[in-house]
Design a protein around this motif. Structure first.
Motif, mmCIF file in Angstrom:
data_model
loop_
_atom_site.group_PDB
_atom_site.id
_atom_site.type_symbol
_atom_site.label_atom_id
_atom_site.label_comp_id
_atom_site.label_asym_id
_atom_site.label_seq_id
_atom_site.Cartn_x
_atom_site.Cartn_y
_atom_site.Cartn_z
ATOM 1 N N ARG A 79 -106.634 -6.298 91.712
ATOM 2 C CA ARG A 79 -106.587 -7.761 91.639
ATOM 3 C C ARG A 79 -107.815 -8.313 90.920
ATOM 4 O O ARG A 79 -107.724 -9.229 90.119
ATOM 5 C CB ARG A 79 -106.479 -8.336 93.051
ATOM 6 C CG ARG A 79 -106.552 -9.852 93.118
ATOM 7 C CD ARG A 79 -107.907 -10.244 93.723
ATOM 8 N NE ARG A 79 -108.053 -11.672 93.814
ATOM 9 C CZ ARG A 79 -108.527 -12.435 92.847
ATOM 10 N NH1 ARG A 79 -108.852 -11.912 91.684
ATOM 11 N NH2 ARG A 79 -108.675 -13.725 93.025
ATOM 12 N N ARG A 80 -108.976 -7.733 91.160
ATOM 13 C CA ARG A 80 -110.206 -8.209 90.529
ATOM 14 C C ARG A 80 -110.275 -7.815 89.057
ATOM 15 O O ARG A 80 -110.716 -8.603 88.209
ATOM 16 C CB ARG A 80 -111.412 -7.681 91.315
ATOM 17 C CG ARG A 80 -111.609 -8.454 92.609
ATOM 18 C CD ARG A 80 -112.216 -7.650 93.753
ATOM 19 N NE ARG A 80 -112.332 -8.520 94.920
ATOM 20 C CZ ARG A 80 -111.317 -8.845 95.724
ATOM 21 N NH1 ARG A 80 -110.123 -8.337 95.497
ATOM 22 N NH2 ARG A 80 -111.499 -9.664 96.741
ATOM 23 N N LEU A 81 -109.837 -6.630 88.751
ATOM 24 C CA LEU A 81 -109.847 -6.197 87.353
ATOM 25 C C LEU A 81 -108.808 -6.970 86.535
ATOM 26 O O LEU A 81 -109.057 -7.303 85.366
ATOM 27 C CB LEU A 81 -109.572 -4.696 87.278
ATOM 28 C CG LEU A 81 -110.637 -3.792 87.925
ATOM 29 C CD1 LEU A 81 -110.214 -2.334 87.828
ATOM 30 C CD2 LEU A 81 -112.007 -4.003 87.284
ATOM 31 N N ALA A 82 -107.665 -7.279 87.128
ATOM 32 C CA ALA A 82 -106.647 -8.077 86.420
ATOM 33 C C ALA A 82 -107.176 -9.467 86.117
ATOM 34 O O ALA A 82 -106.926 -10.024 85.040
ATOM 35 C CB ALA A 82 -105.372 -8.157 87.256
ATOM 36 N N ASP A 83 -107.906 -10.032 87.055
ATOM 37 C CA ASP A 83 -108.496 -11.352 86.832
ATOM 38 C C ASP A 83 -109.490 -11.303 85.672
ATOM 39 O O ASP A 83 -109.561 -12.227 84.857
ATOM 40 C CB ASP A 83 -109.187 -11.811 88.113
ATOM 41 C CG ASP A 83 -109.370 -13.311 88.168
ATOM 42 O OD1 ASP A 83 -108.542 -14.028 87.585
ATOM 43 O OD2 ASP A 83 -110.342 -13.769 88.791
ATOM 44 N N ALA A 84 -110.243 -10.214 85.592
ATOM 45 C CA ALA A 84 -111.204 -10.058 84.496
ATOM 46 C C ALA A 84 -110.490 -9.932 83.149
ATOM 47 O O ALA A 84 -110.930 -10.503 82.139
ATOM 48 C CB ALA A 84 -112.079 -8.827 84.742
#
Length: 747
Positions: free
Chosen positions: A298-303
């Motif tokens: 989820r955090r990498l997708a946001d990045a």
């Protein structure tokens, strides 16, 4: 002085504070850009170095917003000490590149503004080349220089401490920056390698912070060589490669503790001490392994979404390029390309072998045919999905053949890899997933790994929202119910369930209405008038019921058809799906207001029809009849709403939600539905009271005729209210869970 030094003195790192306040301005939480003067430390040894970084950050953000651009000449006037900065020439280069992105600017015109530094700026800009150039023009001297570096050497402003490894974009060292007295990661590469300047403009909590880049000239035995130096945030928690190694050794049943153990091992190897009190680590430790993978993803997708919005693609997602902080927060490193970057002129088959298992079919096809279509942002979505799958299962989703060491012999192997990806994930790969993998996470990853780029998640924001959903147990059970559950099996029963939910309350209302009317009106008529009255009722019903049914079918046409067709592979535009989601959340309203309106209309039309045919009705009859119709209308309004909406929210709406394209508007629709539920609950509570109130219009002599009907209505209404209240609480909890699965405006 480092950020920790500031913290030890009870201060906050001024550069971090300034960056965060600028982000507040960009988000609209702050009206004016933060003034630099408020962030400059007083009387410290690093005052000038901090001021230089503040100017650089301020310059970049200002030229990214129309009307806020500021020139270095203005900074020099405001802060005369900038004149003495060793990085003044670099700042002028920053200004030129920023202004050229904003509007056309000739180098000669720019240099005329700074004649005293024109030559130095010209030389430095020649080193920058153009970050839109994605070529690798390495020279033998520069390559030898980079290869000969070792811990203990000094290059430019940096003391090299530890060799952190070699990647696609160069060799990386842990270093100490002398001017700022802070630890940084330094990447050194021969020639001009794209990525540093583009990444220096990105500021996101899940991207490795790139501070700046320089072109460093050093002497070799033959002649001077130019080396690209990029210095960035140092993360001590290792990479996803270390996490994968730990995953393959340890059981996934340990959950988030497995991730923390891999991070602690990486820190111990570097002599770092893990944080003793961390809320983030406590959060990770409480997760299952599939939830941990979703948390990371989820955090990498946001990045990825943030970088794409700034015109930058990664194009080299692999375990080595996912780094972790000491707390376990993941960050992407080594973005390889701008969106519009031209292709490399080097041998495409010479790509790093460790990158190939994560590349999309179109990226692999590009290696075989560089003249083919250029992969877009969806390739990064695919690569992230492949990486998350490997973290989850401990193995890649495809059984790729070994890659030959000779680049010229790789074409056949890469063609096999393309074919495997086009066939999709196999049953054998599915069996390698942990037993507790939620259906929602499996669905999300399979969408990432679709061979057709058009059928993947459209951007990182959609993927982040879906992974958020995987972290919410109630939401993911709603969206991806078990195949054996009623919510899943009843998805094709919309018309029967809708008819049952609407029909039963209206049928009971009709029974009540008939009994009451027979007792007070019809039984007192002559046989001829009873026939006329019955004929009027029959005609009214024959007209009203088909019209009401057709109107309901028309209003619910999207929920009735789109969900059914989606289950059979039909694709719809985001606009159509958004309309279907909106209509699904209004099904309950239409199912109650249409009958409600027809009951009230019938209360006027039905008794007037016999009068038109000559039936003589007392005035009190009209009042009794209409009062009974109002009670029936209330029953039709109160009771069908909640069973319909519980079914719609659990069986119909989730099919539309998982297709992506959701946003703040959908969240608002869910919250409005929750508020409307309070109104319908109040109507359900009022039905017994309306029944009692209608009895007050009956003459005292006639009370014995209606008392049974009123008692049945009151007792039945109370029992129906209890059931309605339970459905109301179920619906409320479901709506809150689904609202949590909607992407927020800011993450």
């Amino acid at each position: 002085m480092t950020s920790a030094d500031f913290a030890d003195r009870g201060e906050t790192d001024p550069i971090s504070r300034f960056t965060e306040d600028w982000q507040c301005c960009l988000r609209g939480d702050r009206n004016e850009p933060p003034p630099i003067a408020e962030y400059i430390p007083d009387g410290t040894k690093v005052r000038l170095a901090v001021l230089t970084d503040l100017v650089r950050i301020d310059l970049r953000h200002r030229w990214d917003r129309e009307g806020l651009g500021k020139r270095i000449a203005e900074y020099r006037k405001e802060f005369p000490e900038v004149e003495h900065s060793a990085e003044l020439v670099d700042l002028l280069c920053e200004e030129f590149l920023a202004r050229r992105r904003y509007a056309p600017l000739e180098l000669a015109d720019f240099l005329a503004e700074y004649p005293e530094l024109a030559q130095d700026v010209r030389v430095r800009l020649a080193g920058y080349a153009d970050d839109d150039d994605d070529t690798a023009a390495d020279t033998e001297r520069a390559t030898a220089l980079v290869a000969g570096l070792a811990p203990g050497h000094r290059i430019d402003d940096f003391d090299l401490l530890t060799d952190l490894g070699t990647g696609t974009l160069g060799r990386v060292f842990l270093a100490r920056q002398r001017s700022m007295q802070r630890l940084v990661a330094v990447r050194l590469s021969a020639g001009r390698v794209a990525g540093g300047h583009s990444m220096a403009q990105l500021d996101h909590p899940h991207l490795v912070r790139v501070f700046d880049q320089r072109l460093v000239t050093a002497s070799t035995a033959e002649a001077p060589a130019s080396t690209r130096l990029v210095y960035m945030q140092y993360l001590p928690g290792g990479t996803a490669a270390g996490v994968l190694a730990e995953r393959r050794r340890g059981p996934e049943s340990e959950g988030g503790a497995l991730l923390l153990r891999a991070i602690d091992a990486a820190m111990e190897a570097r002599g770092e001490i893990r944080p003793s009190d961390s809320s983030v680590r406590a959060e990770i430790a409480a997760l299952s392994w599939p939830e941990t993978v979703a948390w990371i993803g989820r955090r990498l997708a946001d990045a990825l979404n943030y970088a794409e919005q700034h015109g930058v693609l990664h194009r080299d997602i692999k375990p080595a390029n996912v780094l972790f902080t000491a707390e376990g927060i993941p960050k992407f490193a080594d973005f390889a390309a701008r969106t519009a970057a031209p292709r490399s002129a080097s041998n495409p088959l010479a790509a790093e072998p460790d990158s190939l298992p994560y590349r999309s079919p179109e990226q692999l096809a590009e290696l075989l045919d560089p003249a083919g279509p250029s992969p877009g942002p969806s390739s990064d979505i695919y690569a992230l999905g492949a990486l998350l799958w490997e973290l989850l299962a401990g193995a890649t989703p495809f059984d790729d053949p070994p890659m030959p060491a000779d680049p010229d012999a790789r074409a056949e192997t890469i063609a096999t890899m393309v074919a495997l990806r086009e066939r999709g994930v196999t049953a054998a790969a599915l069996r390698e997933l942990p037993a507790d993998t939620p259906s929602a996470l499996l669905r999300v990853l399979l969408e990432c790994l679709r061979a057709d780029p058009q059928r993947r998640w459209r951007n990182g924001a959609e993927l982040a929202a879906q992974l958020d959903l995987c972290l919410d147990e109630r939401a993911r059970e709603l969206v991806d119910p078990a195949p054996t559950s009623f919510a899943h099996r009843s998805r094709g029963w919309l018309i029967p369930i809708l008819a049952l939910c609407v029909g039963v309350p209206n049928l009971l209302a009709s029974v009540y209405n008939i009994n009451l009317n027979n007792s007070l009106i019809i039984d007192r008529m002559t046989a001829a008038d009873q026939e006329r009255f019955a004929a009027g009722g029959l005609v009214t019903n024959l007209i009203a019921f088909p019209i009401a049914a057709l109107l309901l079918l028309f209003l619910t046409r999207r929920p009735l058809t789109i969900g059914f067709r989606l289950a059979r592979g039909r694709e719809y535009s985001p606009r159509t799906l958004a309309a279907a989601r909106r209509d699904t959340l209004q099904m309950g309203d239409w199912a109650v207001w249409v009958p409600f309106g027809f009951w009230l209309i019938a209360g006027v039309v039905w008794p007037l029809a016999p009068v038109f045919f000559g039936v003589d009705l007392p005035r009190a009859t009209f009042l009794h009849f209409y009062a009974a119709q109002v009670v029936c209308a209330a029953i039709a309004l109160a009771y069908p709403f909640f069973p319909i909406m519980v079914y719609a929210v659990r069986s119909i709406y989730p099919q539309l939600l998982v297709r992506g394209g959701v946003g703040a508007e959908d969240e608002e629709q869910l919250r409005k539905l929750a508020k409307r539920g309070n109104f319908y609950l109040g109507v359900a509570a009022s039905v017994p009271l309306l029944g009692v109130a209608s009895a007050t219009f009956v003459d005292a002599a006639d009370l014995d005729l209606v008392i049974v009907s009123v008692r049945v209505l009151s007792v039945g209404g109370i029992l129906a209210f209890v059931l309605t209240y339970r459905l109301f609480r179920m619906l409320e909890a479901d709506l809150l869970a689904l609202a949590r699965a909607i992407p927020q405006r800011k993450r």
